[in-house]
Design a protein around this motif. Sequence first.
Motif, PDB file in Angstrom:
ATOM      1  N   ALA A  29      45.371   4.106  28.512  1.00 12.69           N
ATOM      2  CA  ALA A  29      44.429   4.387  27.421  1.00 12.69           C
ATOM      3  C   ALA A  29      43.383   3.294  27.319  1.00 12.69           C
ATOM      4  O   ALA A  29      42.194   3.573  27.106  1.00 12.69           O
ATOM      5  CB  ALA A  29      45.184   4.538  26.103  1.00 12.69           C
ATOM      6  N   LEU A  30      43.791   2.035  27.462  1.00 17.18           N
ATOM      7  CA  LEU A  30      42.836   0.924  27.409  1.00 17.18           C
ATOM      8  C   LEU A  30      41.822   1.024  28.539  1.00 17.18           C
ATOM      9  O   LEU A  30      40.615   0.850  28.312  1.00 17.18           O
ATOM     10  CB  LEU A  30      43.587  -0.405  27.476  1.00 17.18           C
ATOM     11  CG  LEU A  30      42.732  -1.661  27.374  1.00 17.18           C
ATOM     12  CD1 LEU A  30      42.181  -1.788  25.961  1.00 17.18           C
ATOM     13  CD2 LEU A  30      43.547  -2.880  27.744  1.00 17.18           C
ATOM     14  N   TRP A  32      41.031   3.835  30.232  1.00 14.99           N
ATOM     15  CA  TRP A  32      40.290   5.094  30.120  1.00 14.99           C
ATOM     16  C   TRP A  32      39.214   5.037  29.043  1.00 14.99           C
ATOM     17  O   TRP A  32      38.109   5.527  29.238  1.00 14.99           O
ATOM     18  CB  TRP A  32      41.278   6.218  29.832  1.00 14.99           C
ATOM     19  CG  TRP A  32      40.697   7.581  29.976  1.00 14.99           C
ATOM     20  CD1 TRP A  32      40.144   8.348  29.001  1.00 14.99           C
ATOM     21  CD2 TRP A  32      40.592   8.341  31.175  1.00 14.99           C
ATOM     22  NE1 TRP A  32      39.724   9.543  29.519  1.00 14.99           N
ATOM     23  CE2 TRP A  32      39.986   9.561  30.853  1.00 14.99           C
ATOM     24  CE3 TRP A  32      40.971   8.100  32.488  1.00 14.99           C
ATOM     25  CZ2 TRP A  32      39.737  10.536  31.801  1.00 14.99           C
ATOM     26  CZ3 TRP A  32      40.731   9.077  33.420  1.00 14.99           C
ATOM     27  CH2 TRP A  32      40.115  10.282  33.072  1.00 14.99           C
ATOM     28  N   TYR A  33      39.558   4.448  27.876  1.00 15.53           N
ATOM     29  CA  TYR A  33      38.650   4.494  26.743  1.00 15.53           C
ATOM     30  C   TYR A  33      37.823   3.229  26.551  1.00 15.53           C
ATOM     31  O   TYR A  33      36.855   3.240  25.795  1.00 15.53           O
ATOM     32  CB  TYR A  33      39.426   4.787  25.458  1.00 15.53           C
ATOM     33  CG  TYR A  33      39.991   6.183  25.449  1.00 15.53           C
ATOM     34  CD1 TYR A  33      39.152   7.284  25.366  1.00 15.53           C
ATOM     35  CD2 TYR A  33      41.356   6.407  25.551  1.00 15.53           C
ATOM     36  CE1 TYR A  33      39.660   8.570  25.372  1.00 15.53           C
ATOM     37  CE2 TYR A  33      41.865   7.692  25.557  1.00 15.53           C
ATOM     38  CZ  TYR A  33      41.009   8.767  25.461  1.00 15.53           C
ATOM     39  OH  TYR A  33      41.513  10.036  25.475  1.00 15.53           O
ATOM     40  N   VAL A  34      38.173   2.122  27.196  1.00 20.00           N
ATOM     41  CA  VAL A  34      37.434   0.879  26.999  1.00 20.00           C
ATOM     42  C   VAL A  34      36.815   0.387  28.311  1.00 20.00           C
ATOM     43  O   VAL A  34      35.597   0.225  28.409  1.00 20.00           O
ATOM     44  CB  VAL A  34      38.343  -0.215  26.390  1.00 20.00           C
ATOM     45  CG1 VAL A  34      37.590  -1.529  26.253  1.00 20.00           C
ATOM     46  CG2 VAL A  34      38.885   0.232  25.043  1.00 20.00           C
ATOM     47  N   PRO A  37      34.493   3.264  30.454  1.00 23.71           N
ATOM     48  CA  PRO A  37      33.183   3.526  29.852  1.00 23.71           C
ATOM     49  C   PRO A  37      32.258   2.307  29.893  1.00 23.71           C
ATOM     50  O   PRO A  37      31.045   2.444  30.026  1.00 23.71           O
ATOM     51  CB  PRO A  37      33.509   3.904  28.403  1.00 23.71           C
ATOM     52  CG  PRO A  37      34.870   4.472  28.480  1.00 23.71           C
ATOM     53  CD  PRO A  37      35.569   3.652  29.522  1.00 23.71           C
ATOM     54  N   TRP A  38      32.825   1.115  29.770  1.00 21.84           N
ATOM     55  CA  TRP A  38      32.001  -0.091  29.868  1.00 21.84           C
ATOM     56  C   TRP A  38      31.437  -0.250  31.279  1.00 21.84           C
ATOM     57  O   TRP A  38      30.281  -0.626  31.461  1.00 21.84           O
ATOM     58  CB  TRP A  38      32.841  -1.326  29.504  1.00 21.84           C
ATOM     59  CG  TRP A  38      32.126  -2.601  29.797  1.00 21.84           C
ATOM     60  CD1 TRP A  38      31.185  -3.219  29.031  1.00 21.84           C
ATOM     61  CD2 TRP A  38      32.271  -3.408  30.970  1.00 21.84           C
ATOM     62  NE1 TRP A  38      30.750  -4.356  29.656  1.00 21.84           N
ATOM     63  CE2 TRP A  38      31.397  -4.490  30.848  1.00 21.84           C
ATOM     64  CE3 TRP A  38      33.056  -3.300  32.117  1.00 21.84           C
ATOM     65  CZ2 TRP A  38      31.290  -5.469  31.830  1.00 21.84           C
ATOM     66  CZ3 TRP A  38      32.947  -4.276  33.085  1.00 21.84           C
ATOM     67  CH2 TRP A  38      32.070  -5.345  32.936  1.00 21.84           C
ATOM     68  N   GLU A  40      31.006   2.133  33.644  1.00 22.13           N
ATOM     69  CA  GLU A  40      30.304   3.289  34.202  1.00 22.13           C
ATOM     70  C   GLU A  40      28.807   3.060  34.432  1.00 22.13           C
ATOM     71  O   GLU A  40      28.299   3.403  35.497  1.00 22.13           O
ATOM     72  CB  GLU A  40      30.520   4.508  33.318  1.00 22.13           C
ATOM     73  CG  GLU A  40      29.876   5.759  33.884  1.00 22.13           C
ATOM     74  CD  GLU A  40      30.083   6.956  32.985  1.00 22.13           C
ATOM     75  OE1 GLU A  40      29.810   8.064  33.465  1.00 22.13           O
ATOM     76  OE2 GLU A  40      30.513   6.801  31.835  1.00 22.13           O
TER      77      GLU A  40
END
Length: 93
Positions: A29-30, A32-34, A37-38, A40
């Motif tokens: 989760a860390l 995938w969501y943090v 996206p940073w 990308e």
Amino acid sequence: MYAFIWRKLPFGVVGKLTGSVLLVAATVALLWYVAFPWAEPLLPFDDVQVESGVPAETGGGGDPVTGETPAGDEHELPYDTDQNNSAPPSPSR
């Protein structure tokens, strides 16, 4: 490292398995969501640079692109397919 984490998790084998699953889920989760996206915008996955000389909003004939191919144009290619092709190898016996 994994042996250290396994030894430090509490509540016997069931607790260790549950704790391991929770640690893996939290890590995923860390990422995938943090982290992803940073990162990308820094990665070139969407940096496609294909240029054909034809404006993007037209299909080359000046007509707007509708997603449908006109009848008779299904196999017409705008370039020579024989260029830069070597001759097929001759069969050897």
